[in-house]
Design an enzyme around this catalytic site. Structure first.
Site, PDB file in Angstrom:
ATOM      1  N   CYS A 130       0.401   3.827   2.579  1.00  0.00           N
ATOM      2  CA  CYS A 130       0.888   3.077   4.247  1.00  0.00           C
ATOM      3  C   CYS A 130       2.487   3.371   4.243  1.00  0.00           C
ATOM      4  O   CYS A 130       2.585   3.792   5.273  1.00  0.00           O
ATOM      5  CB  CYS A 130       0.498   1.612   4.034  1.00  0.00           C
ATOM      6  SG  CYS A 130      -1.322   1.155   3.952  1.00  0.00           S
ATOM      7  N   CYS A 177       0.946  -1.286   0.212  1.00  0.00           N
ATOM      8  CA  CYS A 177      -0.220   0.112   0.044  1.00  0.00           C
ATOM      9  C   CYS A 177       0.864   1.089   0.091  1.00  0.00           C
ATOM     10  O   CYS A 177       1.592   1.535   1.113  1.00  0.00           O
ATOM     11  CB  CYS A 177      -0.719  -0.158   1.268  1.00  0.00           C
ATOM     12  SG  CYS A 177      -1.640   1.617   1.591  1.00  0.00           S
TER      13      CYS A 177
END
Length: 119
Positions: A48, A45
């Site tokens: 993230c 991600c």
């Protein structure tokens, strides 16, 4: 003398994120620490990865403990907290789930959220 895994036990805060694996470990962290910011993330991600240095700074500079949960390795745990997208941050205060933030947020915004429970 202390190992990395046991060094944080029984303290009110830690200076770096704790990697949590499973519900019981998260329950222990929440029970042991007054304020816990839980970062549900995935290695693949992009947002993230952008959030990672922010949560590391928050772990070092605030009174919150930061727990990191890899949603790919802990799918049941993520589902138990209703995590549908990553990053999702869940804030616990005094053992209770008090806030949830989805998506990449600025450090100042997250710091203010934590400080509203730690001061």
């Amino acid at each position: 003398m202390a190992t990395d895994t046991a060094a944080d036990t029984g303290t009110t805060t830690t200076n770096e994120p704790l990697h949590v694996d499973g519900q019981s470990q998260l329950d222990d962290v929440v029970a042991e620490h007054d304020v816990v910011l839980t970062d549900f993330y995935a290695d693949w991600c992009g947002p993230c990865q952008m959030l990672e240095p922010i949560v590391e700074t928050l772990a070092a500079e605030t009174d919150a403990t930061v727990a990191k949960v890899d949603v790919d390795a802990n799918q049941q745990l993520a589902a138990a907290y209703g995590v549908r997208g990553v990053p999702t941050l869940v804030l616990f205060a005094d053992g209770e789930r008090v806030e949830e933030v989805v998506g990449l947020k600025a450090e100042g915004e997250l710091r203010a959220l934590i400080e509203s429970y730690t001061e």
